[in-house]
Design a protein around this motif. Structure first.
Motif: not given
Length: 397
Positions: A373-397
């Motif tokens: 029942x959650x807002x799928x658009x909001x969750x998709x935004x969370x997913x994009x943010x997770x991708x961005x965080x993952x890419x950034x963290x991965x490059x730094x370690x």
């Protein structure tokens, strides 16, 4: 409100390093579309406007499907030649206009890809100018694949590269390597695939000792500092992370860095670093996917009123693929919340639902979200943010 979304599937090179992403039309209405033009238009508009091509591909090339009318009208020229590969689907009717348009695009510097390839006489002129030909490993037999490779390499285009698509298991990958394919694509690289009987290295004692100390009520930072300093690469990794713009610190002391990062960030860094050292034979993409899952899982907890940190749940969701062992075997040796273990093994409970949702977004199977029942658009935004965080963290370690 309905919102179009873009699915992305990684394409790896011979060394199993990320080479590009194929971008695919997806929507919340079960991917129902009017025609191919609409699908590609949605992909391009989403890539350029609402999401951003860089966010989708992390500066890697994008493989995009184009229909016959779009090729004839030179629609690919909207995008920079360095940023895309023009995929021509097997459903395209090849005529003189298509051949001429592709030749002109090729002359301009665009790369031509023949998708779901089946050898037909009318495709010969396109074969001659193709940069990559994709061979479907589900809908062809090994004998058919060998014949296609041999004929094209010997008669029509000795320079063309071949991409093994729909690689679903280890045997597919082994065949592709044996036959000298240049690129690989398929669920094998993002969905766990268990290979039994393979020897793996255990978790390093250093990582276990740090995590054990961090889990104490009052962690001894001096002890943690000592453990880290004994490992040169670990020291370098931590200092690089702390001194990065992502955290905004400028320090030279391990002790200072440990205090500034705090316990939770240290746990995440240590888990990530341990994963990187577990099995160096695994592609970076697998680790990156696990890290994106970790961030995405933690963002999903607010929709389920969960208080626990779910970073470790997401990260461990690919540990079986990373170690080529069953979850039951791995988790028996790890101190982990019982509900997390049940979710990882059998997808039970609310934590199991979290893992299901992660895979839905990875595969862009939006119709499976009807039970939530959650807002799928909001969750998709969370997913994009997770991708961005993952890419950034991965490059730094």
């Amino acid at each position: 409100m309905s919102k179009s979304m873009v699915g992305r599937q990684p394409i790896l090179d011979k060394n199993e390093k990320l080479f590009a992403y194929e971008l695919l039309f997806r929507s919340e209405q079960g991917n129902k579309i009017i025609d191919g033009e609409q699908a590609t238009s949605e992909v391009i508009s989403s890539s350029l406007e609402s999401i951003g091509l860089f966010n989708l591909t992390q500066n890697k090339p994008a493989f995009i499907n184009f229909t016959a009318p779009m090729i004839k009208n030179k629609i690919p020229e909207i995008l920079a030649k360095e940023s895309i590969f023009i995929e021509i689907l097997e459903t395209v009717v090849v005529d003189s206009d298509i051949i001429e348009s592709c030749q002109e695009l090729k002359a301009e510097g665009y790369k031509i890809v023949l998708d779901d390839f089946e050898f037909k006489e009318e495709w010969i002129e396109l074969i001659k100018i193709a940069d990559i030909i994709k061979i479907d490993f589900i809908n062809t037999t090994p004998a058919q694949r060998k014949e296609i490779l041999a004929v094209i390499r010997s008669k029509y285009n000795s320079q063309v590269k071949f991409l093994a698509e729909k690689v679903e298991n280890h045997s597919d990958l082994e065949e592709a390597k044996k036959d000298n394919y240049d690129y690989y694509q398929g669920f094998y690289f993002t969905k766990p695939d268990i290979v039994s009987g393979k020897k793996v290295e255990p978790f390093s004692l250093s990582y276990n000792n740090i995590i054990k100390e961090l889990n104490k009520e009052n962690p001894n930072f001096k002890k943690i500092e000592k453990i880290i300093k004994q490992d040169l690469s670990m020291t370098y990794s931590l200092l690089r992370l702390i001194n990065s713009a992502a955290y905004g610190y400028d320090i030279n002391s391990i002790r200072q860095g440990i205090v500034l990062l705090g316990i939770e960030r240290l746990k995440k860094w240590c888990l990530l670093y341990s994963f990187k050292k577990l099995n160096n034979q695994k592609p970076d993409l697998l680790l990156k996917t696990a890290l994106i899952r970790a961030y995405f899982a933690d963002s999903l907890k607010k929709y389920f009123e969960i208080k626990e940190d779910l970073f470790v749940l997401g990260l461990f969701s690919l540990i079986n693929a990373y170690l080529d062992r069953d979850f039951e075997d791995i988790l028996a040796q790890i101190s982990l919340k019982t509900e997390f273990k049940e979710a990882l093994i059998s997808r039970k409970g609310k934590f199991g639902s979290i893992l299901d949702i992660i895979e839905i977004y990875e595969k862009s199977n939006w119709k499976e979200l009807k039970n939530y029942s959650f807002d799928t658009a909001c969750v998709f935004a969370d997913y994009l943010e997770a991708i961005e965080k993952g890419e950034r963290f991965f490059e730094l370690t």
